[in-house]
Motif scaffolding. Structure first.
Motif, PDB file in Angstrom:
ATOM      1  N   TYR A  12      10.435   7.546 -18.138  1.00 34.78           N
ATOM      2  CA  TYR A  12      11.484   6.669 -17.622  1.00 34.78           C
ATOM      3  C   TYR A  12      11.167   6.307 -16.181  1.00 34.78           C
ATOM      4  O   TYR A  12      10.930   7.186 -15.353  1.00 34.78           O
ATOM      5  CB  TYR A  12      12.843   7.367 -17.693  1.00 34.78           C
ATOM      6  N   CYS A  13      11.149   5.022 -15.874  1.00 35.53           N
ATOM      7  CA  CYS A  13      10.910   4.564 -14.509  1.00 35.53           C
ATOM      8  C   CYS A  13      12.266   4.362 -13.837  1.00 35.53           C
ATOM      9  O   CYS A  13      13.049   3.504 -14.249  1.00 35.53           O
ATOM     10  CB  CYS A  13      10.115   3.255 -14.505  1.00 35.53           C
ATOM     11  N   ASP A  14      12.537   5.166 -12.817  1.00 36.03           N
ATOM     12  CA  ASP A  14      13.817   5.089 -12.118  1.00 36.03           C
ATOM     13  C   ASP A  14      13.984   3.777 -11.360  1.00 36.03           C
ATOM     14  O   ASP A  14      15.099   3.302 -11.183  1.00 36.03           O
ATOM     15  CB  ASP A  14      13.955   6.252 -11.129  1.00 36.03           C
ATOM     16  N   TYR A  15      12.894   3.200 -10.880  1.00 39.96           N
ATOM     17  CA  TYR A  15      12.988   1.956 -10.124  1.00 39.96           C
ATOM     18  C   TYR A  15      13.310   0.773 -11.040  1.00 39.96           C
ATOM     19  O   TYR A  15      14.095  -0.093 -10.692  1.00 39.96           O
ATOM     20  CB  TYR A  15      11.679   1.674  -9.383  1.00 39.96           C
ATOM     21  N   CYS A  16      12.665   0.736 -12.209  1.00 40.43           N
ATOM     22  CA  CYS A  16      12.833  -0.386 -13.130  1.00 40.43           C
ATOM     23  C   CYS A  16      13.933  -0.136 -14.157  1.00 40.43           C
ATOM     24  O   CYS A  16      14.342  -1.051 -14.875  1.00 40.43           O
ATOM     25  CB  CYS A  16      11.514  -0.666 -13.851  1.00 40.43           C
ATOM     26  N   GLU A  17      14.377   1.113 -14.241  1.00 41.52           N
ATOM     27  CA  GLU A  17      15.422   1.534 -15.190  1.00 41.52           C
ATOM     28  C   GLU A  17      15.051   1.200 -16.626  1.00 41.52           C
ATOM     29  O   GLU A  17      15.843   0.644 -17.377  1.00 41.52           O
ATOM     30  CB  GLU A  17      16.777   0.929 -14.801  1.00 41.52           C
ATOM     31  N   ILE A  18      13.810   1.550 -16.992  1.00 47.03           N
ATOM     32  CA  ILE A  18      13.328   1.333 -18.355  1.00 47.03           C
ATOM     33  C   ILE A  18      12.520   2.543 -18.814  1.00 47.03           C
ATOM     34  O   ILE A  18      12.005   3.301 -18.000  1.00 47.03           O
ATOM     35  CB  ILE A  18      12.431   0.075 -18.472  1.00 47.03           C
ATOM     36  N   PHE A  19      12.419   2.713 -20.133  1.00 43.17           N
ATOM     37  CA  PHE A  19      11.498   3.668 -20.730  1.00 43.17           C
ATOM     38  C   PHE A  19      10.221   2.917 -21.040  1.00 43.17           C
ATOM     39  O   PHE A  19      10.257   1.813 -21.582  1.00 43.17           O
ATOM     40  CB  PHE A  19      12.064   4.264 -22.026  1.00 43.17           C
ATOM     41  N   HIS A  37       7.444  -3.903 -11.021  1.00 43.56           N
ATOM     42  CA  HIS A  37       7.663  -2.543 -10.542  1.00 43.56           C
ATOM     43  C   HIS A  37       7.546  -2.487  -9.017  1.00 43.56           C
ATOM     44  O   HIS A  37       8.389  -1.885  -8.350  1.00 43.56           O
ATOM     45  CB  HIS A  37       6.661  -1.572 -11.172  1.00 43.56           C
ATOM     46  N   ILE A  38       6.528  -3.113  -8.474  1.00 45.52           N
ATOM     47  CA  ILE A  38       6.339  -3.099  -7.023  1.00 45.52           C
ATOM     48  C   ILE A  38       7.515  -3.758  -6.321  1.00 45.52           C
ATOM     49  O   ILE A  38       8.014  -3.245  -5.314  1.00 45.52           O
ATOM     50  CB  ILE A  38       5.001  -3.777  -6.652  1.00 45.52           C
ATOM     51  N   MET A  39       8.016  -4.863  -6.845  1.00 52.17           N
ATOM     52  CA  MET A  39       9.175  -5.519  -6.240  1.00 52.17           C
ATOM     53  C   MET A  39      10.417  -4.638  -6.346  1.00 52.17           C
ATOM     54  O   MET A  39      11.234  -4.600  -5.417  1.00 52.17           O
ATOM     55  CB  MET A  39       9.429  -6.881  -6.893  1.00 52.17           C
ATOM     56  N   ASN A  40      10.575  -3.903  -7.444  1.00 58.10           N
ATOM     57  CA  ASN A  40      11.712  -2.991  -7.585  1.00 58.10           C
ATOM     58  C   ASN A  40      11.627  -1.839  -6.590  1.00 58.10           C
ATOM     59  O   ASN A  40      12.647  -1.400  -6.050  1.00 58.10           O
ATOM     60  CB  ASN A  40      11.799  -2.449  -9.012  1.00 58.10           C
ATOM     61  N   VAL A  41      10.419  -1.337  -6.319  1.00 56.05           N
ATOM     62  CA  VAL A  41      10.238  -0.264  -5.335  1.00 56.05           C
ATOM     63  C   VAL A  41      10.595  -0.789  -3.947  1.00 56.05           C
ATOM     64  O   VAL A  41      11.317  -0.132  -3.183  1.00 56.05           O
ATOM     65  CB  VAL A  41       8.792   0.275  -5.365  1.00 56.05           C
ATOM     66  N   ASP A  43      12.580  -3.258  -3.186  1.00 57.23           N
ATOM     67  CA  ASP A  43      14.030  -3.475  -3.158  1.00 57.23           C
ATOM     68  C   ASP A  43      14.777  -2.150  -2.994  1.00 57.23           C
ATOM     69  O   ASP A  43      15.737  -2.058  -2.229  1.00 57.23           O
ATOM     70  CB  ASP A  43      14.470  -4.186  -4.436  1.00 57.23           C
ATOM     71  N   TYR A  44      14.325  -1.107  -3.699  1.00 60.48           N
ATOM     72  CA  TYR A  44      14.967   0.206  -3.610  1.00 60.48           C
ATOM     73  C   TYR A  44      14.939   0.717  -2.179  1.00 60.48           C
ATOM     74  O   TYR A  44      15.948   1.167  -1.638  1.00 60.48           O
ATOM     75  CB  TYR A  44      14.250   1.189  -4.547  1.00 60.48           C
ATOM     76  N   TYR A  45      13.769   0.665  -1.542  1.00 57.32           N
ATOM     77  CA  TYR A  45      13.661   1.187  -0.186  1.00 57.32           C
ATOM     78  C   TYR A  45      14.357   0.302   0.840  1.00 57.32           C
ATOM     79  O   TYR A  45      14.848   0.798   1.852  1.00 57.32           O
ATOM     80  CB  TYR A  45      12.198   1.470   0.185  1.00 57.32           C
ATOM     81  N   ALA A  46      14.414  -1.000   0.594  1.00 59.35           N
ATOM     82  CA  ALA A  46      15.154  -1.880   1.498  1.00 59.35           C
ATOM     83  C   ALA A  46      16.642  -1.525   1.459  1.00 59.35           C
ATOM     84  O   ALA A  46      17.303  -1.443   2.503  1.00 59.35           O
ATOM     85  CB  ALA A  46      14.946  -3.343   1.113  1.00 59.35           C
ATOM     86  N   LYS A  47      17.169  -1.277   0.267  1.00 59.76           N
ATOM     87  CA  LYS A  47      18.578  -0.862   0.143  1.00 59.76           C
ATOM     88  C   LYS A  47      18.792   0.497   0.793  1.00 59.76           C
ATOM     89  O   LYS A  47      19.821   0.726   1.427  1.00 59.76           O
ATOM     90  CB  LYS A  47      18.983  -0.818  -1.327  1.00 59.76           C
ATOM     91  N   PHE A  48      17.825   1.393   0.637  1.00 64.36           N
ATOM     92  CA  PHE A  48      17.932   2.725   1.223  1.00 64.36           C
ATOM     93  C   PHE A  48      17.957   2.635   2.746  1.00 64.36           C
ATOM     94  O   PHE A  48      18.768   3.286   3.403  1.00 64.36           O
ATOM     95  CB  PHE A  48      16.765   3.596   0.751  1.00 64.36           C
TER      96      PHE A  48
END
Length: 88
Positions: A12-19, A37-41, A43-48
């Motif tokens: 399960y990829c936590d960044y993409c929320e998919i199996f 995936h790279i764009m989701n990572v 985005d995750y860190y920008a929100k963080f």
């Protein structure tokens, strides 16, 4: 390592929320190098970072006394428990 049903556990990829359908090392590597995936990572860190800045605005300058100031590393870096995609 196979589960009780004999099937390989899916990743399960936590960044993409998919199996991932192909959870082999090669399949994970291919997924992790993909554009979505790279764009989701990113985005995750920008929100963080935004969340940290908002919390820092409510604190006195320099944060709480005696608390270290740090930014988390990317998943897979040692010493970062609780980050998505990492054991622990």
């Amino acid at each position: 390592e196979r589960g009780a049903s004999g099937a390989m556990p899916r990743f399960y990829c936590d960044y993409c929320e998919i199996f991932l359908t192909h959870s082999s090392v090669g399949g994970r590597r291919q997924h992790n190098s993909g554009r979505k995936h790279i764009m989701n990572v990113i985005d995750y860190y920008a929100k963080f970072q935004l969340q940290l800045r908002e919390q820092a605005g409510a604190l006195p300058a320099g944060g709480l006394p005696g608390q270290p100031q740090y930014m988390p590393g990317m998943p897979g870096m040692p010493g970062m428990p609780g980050m998505p995609g990492m054991p622990g």
